[in-house]
Design an enzyme around this catalytic site. Sequence first.
Site, mmCIF file in Angstrom:
data_model
loop_
_atom_site.group_PDB
_atom_site.id
_atom_site.type_symbol
_atom_site.label_atom_id
_atom_site.label_comp_id
_atom_site.label_asym_id
_atom_site.label_seq_id
_atom_site.Cartn_x
_atom_site.Cartn_y
_atom_site.Cartn_z
ATOM 1 N N LEU A 75 -3.067 26.100 30.534
ATOM 2 C CA LEU A 75 -3.494 27.469 30.211
ATOM 3 C C LEU A 75 -2.458 28.274 29.431
ATOM 4 O O LEU A 75 -2.701 29.439 29.110
ATOM 5 C CB LEU A 75 -3.925 28.241 31.470
ATOM 6 C CG LEU A 75 -4.962 27.536 32.350
ATOM 7 C CD1 LEU A 75 -5.298 28.390 33.564
ATOM 8 C CD2 LEU A 75 -6.215 27.186 31.567
ATOM 9 N N CYS A 76 -1.287 27.701 29.126
ATOM 10 C CA CYS A 76 -0.320 28.393 28.259
ATOM 11 C C CYS A 76 -0.814 28.301 26.815
ATOM 12 O O CYS A 76 -1.274 27.252 26.376
ATOM 13 C CB CYS A 76 1.057 27.749 28.350
ATOM 14 S SG CYS A 76 2.045 28.330 29.715
ATOM 15 N N HIS A 77 -0.672 29.401 26.092
ATOM 16 C CA HIS A 77 -1.013 29.402 24.672
ATOM 17 C C HIS A 77 0.048 28.619 23.910
ATOM 18 O O HIS A 77 1.227 28.666 24.265
ATOM 19 C CB HIS A 77 -1.049 30.838 24.131
ATOM 20 C CG HIS A 77 -2.170 31.640 24.694
ATOM 21 N ND1 HIS A 77 -2.068 32.300 25.894
ATOM 22 C CD2 HIS A 77 -3.416 31.882 24.222
ATOM 23 C CE1 HIS A 77 -3.204 32.934 26.146
ATOM 24 N NE2 HIS A 77 -4.041 32.690 25.155
ATOM 25 N N MET A 113 7.238 31.763 29.729
ATOM 26 C CA MET A 113 7.098 30.375 30.175
ATOM 27 C C MET A 113 7.928 29.428 29.317
ATOM 28 O O MET A 113 8.469 28.437 29.816
ATOM 29 C CB MET A 113 5.633 29.950 30.194
ATOM 30 C CG MET A 113 4.808 30.663 31.253
ATOM 31 S SD MET A 113 5.547 30.676 32.909
ATOM 32 C CE MET A 113 5.729 28.942 33.240
ATOM 33 N N GLU A 114 8.058 29.735 28.043
ATOM 34 C CA GLU A 114 8.873 28.903 27.162
ATOM 35 C C GLU A 114 10.351 28.982 27.541
ATOM 36 O O GLU A 114 11.045 27.955 27.574
ATOM 37 C CB GLU A 114 8.659 29.318 25.705
ATOM 38 C CG GLU A 114 7.318 28.894 25.140
ATOM 39 C CD GLU A 114 6.099 29.633 25.703
ATOM 40 O OE1 GLU A 114 4.969 29.155 25.498
ATOM 41 O OE2 GLU A 114 6.259 30.694 26.348
ATOM 42 N N ASP A 128 19.689 14.187 34.917
ATOM 43 C CA ASP A 128 19.399 12.806 34.537
ATOM 44 C C ASP A 128 20.633 12.110 33.975
ATOM 45 O O ASP A 128 20.917 10.958 34.317
ATOM 46 C CB ASP A 128 18.267 12.770 33.507
ATOM 47 C CG ASP A 128 17.929 11.359 33.078
ATOM 48 O OD1 ASP A 128 17.717 10.500 33.957
ATOM 49 O OD2 ASP A 128 17.891 11.103 31.865
#
Length: 159
Positions: A75-77, A113-114, A128
């Site tokens: 749902l993120c653009h 969000m980015e 990692d």
Amino acid sequence: MAELTHLDDKGAAHMVDVSDKETTTRVARAEALIRMQPETLAMITEGRHKKGDVFAVARIAGIQAAKKTSDLIPLCHSLNLTSVKVNLEADANASVVRIEAICKLDAKTGVEMEALTAASVAALTLYDMCKAVDKGMVIESVRLLEKQGGRSGHWQVQE
């Protein structure tokens, strides 16, 4: 409390329609912390890690992640980012690396969000690359620090 925008009146998930929103310059700043053994941090900062420049690889991973956020989070653009910066700072006293991601664009929707994805993936990449020498590392405090632009204006974490 604000209403959840990704749910319709029946509770079904949907992508928010931003077509009527105004295009503004939007900036978001997020961070993640990764705690590790002092020896691990020294190995990274002194350039003794066998895998090379751990910070450079984590920085690139964070930038790539910001660009792929809409592929990772439903749902993120998908956004046309104009700037992504990922900074890593070692704190030898606390045995922690602080990762800060700053994302910027001119758009109808925010870029929080980015920035959060960039900081998270940079921390995961650092983990990692170092897990062979320090499996006990802890990624913590992934959070939004600041956002600017849009209808809600400027917000900054209060500490």
